[in-house]
Design a protein around this motif. Structure first.
Motif, PDB file in Angstrom:
ATOM      1  N   ASN A 153       0.808  -1.219   0.000  1.00  0.00           N
ATOM      2  CA  ASN A 153       0.000   0.000   0.000  1.00  0.00           C
ATOM      3  C   ASN A 153       0.842   1.270   0.000  1.00  0.00           C
ATOM      4  O   ASN A 153       0.370   2.338   0.373  1.00  0.00           O
ATOM      5  CB  ASN A 153      -0.931   0.010   1.213  1.00  0.00           C
ATOM      6  N   TYR A 178       6.704   4.542  -8.043  1.00  0.00           N
ATOM      7  CA  TYR A 178       6.186   5.885  -8.312  1.00  0.00           C
ATOM      8  C   TYR A 178       6.773   6.445  -9.607  1.00  0.00           C
ATOM      9  O   TYR A 178       6.048   6.965 -10.457  1.00  0.00           O
ATOM     10  CB  TYR A 178       6.508   6.821  -7.148  1.00  0.00           C
ATOM     11  N   ASP A 188      -2.513   7.739 -11.515  1.00  0.00           N
ATOM     12  CA  ASP A 188      -3.875   7.581 -11.014  1.00  0.00           C
ATOM     13  C   ASP A 188      -4.065   6.250 -10.283  1.00  0.00           C
ATOM     14  O   ASP A 188      -4.956   6.124  -9.439  1.00  0.00           O
ATOM     15  CB  ASP A 188      -4.877   7.674 -12.164  1.00  0.00           C
ATOM     16  N   LEU A 190      -2.302   5.077  -8.037  1.00  0.00           N
ATOM     17  CA  LEU A 190      -2.000   5.233  -6.620  1.00  0.00           C
ATOM     18  C   LEU A 190      -3.208   5.752  -5.840  1.00  0.00           C
ATOM     19  O   LEU A 190      -3.197   5.765  -4.610  1.00  0.00           O
ATOM     20  CB  LEU A 190      -0.816   6.196  -6.442  1.00  0.00           C
ATOM     21  N   LYS A 191      -4.241   6.164  -6.571  1.00  0.00           N
ATOM     22  CA  LYS A 191      -5.464   6.638  -5.923  1.00  0.00           C
ATOM     23  C   LYS A 191      -6.475   5.512  -5.718  1.00  0.00           C
ATOM     24  O   LYS A 191      -7.558   5.732  -5.198  1.00  0.00           O
ATOM     25  CB  LYS A 191      -6.110   7.739  -6.765  1.00  0.00           C
ATOM     26  N   CYS A 192      -6.108   4.297  -6.132  1.00  0.00           N
ATOM     27  CA  CYS A 192      -7.012   3.160  -5.985  1.00  0.00           C
ATOM     28  C   CYS A 192      -7.274   2.887  -4.502  1.00  0.00           C
ATOM     29  O   CYS A 192      -6.433   3.192  -3.651  1.00  0.00           O
ATOM     30  CB  CYS A 192      -6.413   1.905  -6.618  1.00  0.00           C
ATOM     31  N   PRO A 193      -8.414   2.285  -4.180  1.00  0.00           N
ATOM     32  CA  PRO A 193      -8.670   1.905  -2.785  1.00  0.00           C
ATOM     33  C   PRO A 193      -7.571   0.974  -2.287  1.00  0.00           C
ATOM     34  O   PRO A 193      -6.902   0.303  -3.075  1.00  0.00           O
ATOM     35  CB  PRO A 193     -10.018   1.166  -2.861  1.00  0.00           C
ATOM     36  N   THR A 194      -7.376   0.949  -0.990  1.00  0.00           N
ATOM     37  CA  THR A 194      -6.348   0.100  -0.395  1.00  0.00           C
ATOM     38  C   THR A 194      -6.476  -1.339  -0.874  1.00  0.00           C
ATOM     39  O   THR A 194      -7.557  -1.919  -0.842  1.00  0.00           O
ATOM     40  CB  THR A 194      -6.450   0.129   1.144  1.00  0.00           C
TER      41      THR A 194
END
Length: 207
Positions: A153, A178, A188, A190-194
């Motif tokens: 995460n 990254y 984008d 990295l914006k996914c739900p955990t």
């Protein structure tokens, strides 16, 4: 030994839907298990809409010299594709992602560990064969093996100057992830739900 199994059909289709795709099949570990019939059937379905620019079937794409020579023959077809879909274990996907650094490279398979001898690759890449491949969320860099703590995460708070706090000579895996996502325009992700790792895949295999 290891087993490669296809991800859910819905997952694979969602990765390539509406895009031009080049497909790579690795059969180097075919003597253990590679879902050849299922892969061929799915690839025929994907090709039906005319968006498949080419298909390369070879062995041991984790062999860099062999892989580079074979990919050169398909340069124009790869260039014409928006994404590259790889049917192999995690090592093969990481190898292709590193070589085709300007392309979005996706894993079509999960890799499951079996007791016994493990294949040997000359590369630095590694696949933990955890049964739940994260490469499609991390730009083709495995967070399980590239991070000393196998964090899925994001990086921990111990990173200093881009280096791992556990091994100061090791580059932080999540900083690599990254940079890779930034290069291919997919920050984008990295914006996914955990993403909670399903450790049951390891337990089920070991039983």
């Amino acid at each position: 030994m290891l087993i490669t199994q296809l991800k859910a059909k819905e997952t694979i289709v969602s990765l390539v839907e509406g895009k031009k795709v080049f497909i790579i099949n690795c059969q180097g570990c075919k003597e253990v298990h590679f879902p050849e019939k299922e892969a061929v059937a799915l690839q025929k379905e994907l090709a039906a809409d005319g968006n498949v620019t080419g298909i390369l079937t070879t062995d041991y794409i984790c062999n860099p010299e062999n892989m580079k020579l074979r990919l050169k023959r398909y340069e124009s077809k790869i260039e014409a594709a928006d994404v590259v879909l790889v049917f192999s274990c995690g090592v093969g996907v990481q190898t292709i992602a590193e070589y085709l650094e300007d392309k979005k490279v996706y894993a079509a398979c999960d890799t499951i560990r079996l007791p016994g001898f493990q294949g040997v690759t000359t590369l630095e890449y590694n696949c933990d064969q955890c049964g739940e491949c994260y490469l499609n969320l991390t730009g083709g860099i495995c967070p399980i093996t590239a991070c000393s703590k196998s964090l899925v995460n994001g990086q921990c708070g111990g990173t200093k100057n881009g280096k791992c706090e556990v091994d100061p000579d090791m580059e932080c895996g999540w900083e690599r992830i990254y940079r890779r996502l930034e290069e291919i325009g997919r920050l984008d992700l990295l914006k996914c739900p955990t993403q909670v790792r399903n450790y049951a895949t390891d337990d089920e295999v070991s039983k």
